[in-house]
Design an enzyme around this catalytic site. Structure first.
Site, PDB file in Angstrom:
ATOM      1  N   ASP A  81       0.848  -1.199   0.000  1.00  0.00           N
ATOM      2  CA  ASP A  81       0.000   0.000   0.000  1.00  0.00           C
ATOM      3  C   ASP A  81       0.887   1.254   0.000  1.00  0.00           C
ATOM      4  OD1 ASP A  81      -2.419   1.419   0.226  1.00  0.00           O
ATOM      5  OD2 ASP A  81      -2.351   1.403   2.423  1.00  0.00           O
ATOM      6  N   HIS A 179      -7.855  10.030   3.385  1.00  0.00           N
ATOM      7  CA  HIS A 179      -7.454   9.084   4.426  1.00  0.00           C
ATOM      8  C   HIS A 179      -7.847   9.597   5.812  1.00  0.00           C
ATOM      9  CE1 HIS A 179      -4.449   7.901   1.221  1.00  0.00           C
ATOM     10  NE2 HIS A 179      -5.036   6.761   1.516  1.00  0.00           N
ATOM     11  N   LYS A 183     -13.081  12.888   7.092  1.00  0.00           N
ATOM     12  CA  LYS A 183     -13.117  12.951   5.626  1.00  0.00           C
ATOM     13  C   LYS A 183     -13.951  14.103   5.096  1.00  0.00           C
ATOM     14  CE  LYS A 183     -12.628   7.959   5.285  1.00  0.00           C
ATOM     15  NZ  LYS A 183     -11.157   7.960   5.227  1.00  0.00           N
ATOM     16  N   HIS A 210      -9.367   4.748  -2.477  1.00  0.00           N
ATOM     17  CA  HIS A 210      -8.666   4.894  -1.189  1.00  0.00           C
ATOM     18  C   HIS A 210      -9.562   5.678  -0.237  1.00  0.00           C
ATOM     19  CE1 HIS A 210      -4.410   3.600  -2.012  1.00  0.00           C
ATOM     20  NE2 HIS A 210      -5.025   3.406  -3.162  1.00  0.00           N
ATOM     21  N   SER A 213     -12.898   4.268   4.567  1.00  0.00           N
ATOM     22  CA  SER A 213     -13.474   3.937   5.875  1.00  0.00           C
ATOM     23  C   SER A 213     -14.766   4.717   6.103  1.00  0.00           C
ATOM     24  CB  SER A 213     -12.473   4.255   6.996  1.00  0.00           C
ATOM     25  OG  SER A 213     -11.544   3.194   7.123  1.00  0.00           O
ATOM     26  N   ASN A 253     -10.319   0.466  -0.164  1.00  0.00           N
ATOM     27  CA  ASN A 253      -9.306   0.441   0.908  1.00  0.00           C
ATOM     28  C   ASN A 253      -9.874   0.882   2.249  1.00  0.00           C
ATOM     29  OD1 ASN A 253      -7.627  -0.090  -1.240  1.00  0.00           O
ATOM     30  ND2 ASN A 253      -6.162   1.535  -0.769  1.00  0.00           N
ATOM     31  N   ASP A 255      -8.767   1.041   6.315  1.00  0.00           N
ATOM     32  CA  ASP A 255      -7.780   0.892   7.384  1.00  0.00           C
ATOM     33  C   ASP A 255      -8.259   1.563   8.672  1.00  0.00           C
ATOM     34  OD1 ASP A 255      -5.540   0.524   8.929  1.00  0.00           O
ATOM     35  OD2 ASP A 255      -4.288   1.945   7.857  1.00  0.00           O
ATOM     36  N   ARG A 259      -8.766   0.545  12.976  1.00  0.00           N
ATOM     37  CA  ARG A 259      -8.091   1.210  14.106  1.00  0.00           C
ATOM     38  C   ARG A 259      -9.128   1.693  15.119  1.00  0.00           C
ATOM     39  NH1 ARG A 259      -3.133   4.667  11.396  1.00  0.00           N
ATOM     40  NH2 ARG A 259      -2.501   3.070   9.921  1.00  0.00           N
TER      41      ARG A 259
HETATM   42  P1  13P Z   1      -8.975   4.953   5.346  1.00  0.00           P
HETATM   43  O1  13P Z   1      -8.117   5.906   6.099  1.00  0.00           O
HETATM   44  O2  13P Z   1     -10.272   5.591   4.939  1.00  0.00           O
HETATM   45  O3  13P Z   1      -9.202   3.680   6.057  1.00  0.00           O
HETATM   46  O4  13P Z   1      -8.215   4.611   3.965  1.00  0.00           O
HETATM   47  C1  13P Z   1      -7.221   3.624   3.933  1.00  0.00           C
HETATM   48  C2  13P Z   1      -6.444   3.627   2.661  1.00  0.00           C
HETATM   49  O5  13P Z   1      -6.791   4.250   1.684  1.00  0.00           O
HETATM   50  C3  13P Z   1      -5.239   2.807   2.638  1.00  0.00           C
HETATM   51  O6  13P Z   1      -4.524   2.957   1.446  1.00  0.00           O
HETATM   52  O1  G3H Z   2      -3.263   5.038   3.454  1.00  0.00           O
HETATM   53  C1  G3H Z   2      -2.657   4.778   4.463  1.00  0.00           C
HETATM   54  C2  G3H Z   2      -3.004   3.578   5.261  1.00  0.00           C
HETATM   55  O2  G3H Z   2      -4.089   3.854   6.097  1.00  0.00           O
HETATM   56  C3  G3H Z   2      -1.803   3.049   5.979  1.00  0.00           C
HETATM   57  O3  G3H Z   2      -1.469   3.873   7.034  1.00  0.00           O
HETATM   58  O4  G3H Z   2       0.935   4.362   6.622  1.00  0.00           O
HETATM   59  O5  G3H Z   2      -0.065   4.622   8.914  1.00  0.00           O
HETATM   60  O6  G3H Z   2       0.315   2.341   7.935  1.00  0.00           O
HETATM   61  P1  G3H Z   2       0.045   3.799   7.671  1.00  0.00           P
HETATM   62 ZN    ZN Z   3      -4.611   4.952   0.660  1.00  0.00          ZN
END
Ligand code: 13P
Ligand code: G3H
Ligand code: ZN
Length: 323
Positions: A81, A179, A183, A210, A213, A253, A255, A259
């Site tokens: 990623d 991200h 948002k 991307h 979430s 995506n 992440d 969390r």
């Molecule tokens: P989120 O922060 O919305 O979870 O997006 C994650 C992401 O795009 C990772 O590449």
């Molecule tokens: O887009 C970023 C992802 O949420 C990964 O986050 O770089 O903190 O692991 P990170």
């Molecule tokens: Zn991303």
């Protein structure tokens, strides 16, 4: 079974999106595999540069290989990623990854295309596919001018030109998401009309979303009630995942939401049991709660129930990365 990312996209295109979930540790990995098996969904494991550096990149590989043994029915791709050029080459050489993302989106168009092309050449020589990014991922605020808003989103003609020049296999587009947990300031959401325009210029080409979430409000409220301070956190409406998938978004995506589940579980656990200091009881709760979360997301993405079909397609269309 680890499969090439492209075989997952071939099966999903236009019908559903594959959830791409970031992992950093064994608890997330266990919850992810359990949730995907419970919902019978193919999935993508994402590893960021930060995740590779958290313990040691070899640790995550070992955790994934072991999870693959514990859950022999799981069907998934392993993806880098937001890689830089050097990290992409490292992952390509490792023989463990299904695909890499080269993120040169902050460079000018020509430079982005040139860097992406170099990574594509190296990746294709080893059978991996490449995700690239074009546009400025970021919250598009409600009060800015329409012209300004449009300039931040990925331009469909540029997207077409970029794919032709770079040879990338999928494209992360700026369509209004960003991200993290903050948002949107108001009622904005995904710019679905822009996704449709990009699909028109790039028919059958896998698009990636991307910053997907959903930042569940009940999760935020529970975190705040347990001592957290997340004010005004807001995410993507999960009802938009499937319409986006129908327009060619094959990879979504997620992440931040994971969390938030982790934060809620641990804050509540230690608030309610102040004398506790064993890490395993909250760890076990997190694994179960994360599995439930993943199962629900795969439902919204339409990937739930697609495991058997995706496996059949993967077996027909080529050799797995790791069987
Ligand atoms: P989120 O922060 O919305 O979870 O997006 C994650 C992401 O795009 C990772 O590449
Ligand atoms: O887009 C970023 C992802 O949420 C990964 O986050 O770089 O903190 O692991 P990170
Ligand atoms: Zn991303």
């Amino acid at each position: 079974m680890i499969v090439p990312t492209r075989t997952l996209f071939e099966h999903a295109y236009g019908n559903y999106a594959v959830g791409a979930y970031n992992i950093n540790n064994l608890e997330q990995t266990m919850g992810l595999f359990k949730g995907c098996i419970d919902s019978q969904a193919p999935f993508i494991i994402q590893i960021s540069k930060g995740a590779r550096a958290y313990t040691d990149k070899k640790m995550l590989e070992a955790i994934i290989r072991t999870a693959d043994e514990i859950f022999p029915d799981a069907l998934f791709a392993v993806h880098l990623d937001h890689g830089d050029e050097q990290t992409c080459y490292d992952c390509i050489a490792s023989g463990f990854y299904s695909s890499v993302m080269i993120d040169a989106s902050h460079d000018p168009f020509d430079e982005n295309a040139a860097i992406t092309k170099r990574v594509v050449d190296a990746a294709h020589a080893k059978g991996l596919s490449v995700e690239a990014e074009l546009g400025m991922l970021g919250g598009v605020e409600e009060d800015i001018q329409v012209d300004e808003k449009n300039a931040m989103l990925t331009d469909p003609d540029e997207a077409y030109e970029f794919v032709k020049l770079s040879g990338c296999d999928s494209l992360a587009c700026a369509i209004g998401t960003s991200h993290g947990a903050y948002k949107f300031a108001g009622s904005q959401g995904i710019h679905m009309e822009r996704v449709a325009e990009i699909q028109k210029r790039l028919p059958k080409f896998p698009l990636v979303m991307h910053g997907s979430s959903s930042v569940p409000q009940d999760e935020v409220a529970r975190i705040n009630a347990a001592g957290g301070d997340l004010k005004g956190a807001k995410g993507v409406d999960v009802a938009q995942y499937l319409p986006a998938a129908k327009l060619g978004v094959c990879k979504v995506n997620i992440d931040t939401d994971g969390r938030l589940v982790w934060t809620r579980v641990h804050r509540e656990f230690f608030r309610d049991k102040p004398s506790e200091f064993d890490l395993r009881p909250p760890g076990k709760i997190f694994i179960a709660e994360y599995a439930k979360f993943i199962e629900s997301r795969n439902g919204y993405l339409g990937s739930a129930g697609q495991l058997a079909g995706a496996r059949e397609h993967a077996l027909k269309s080529g050799s797995p990365v790791l069987a």
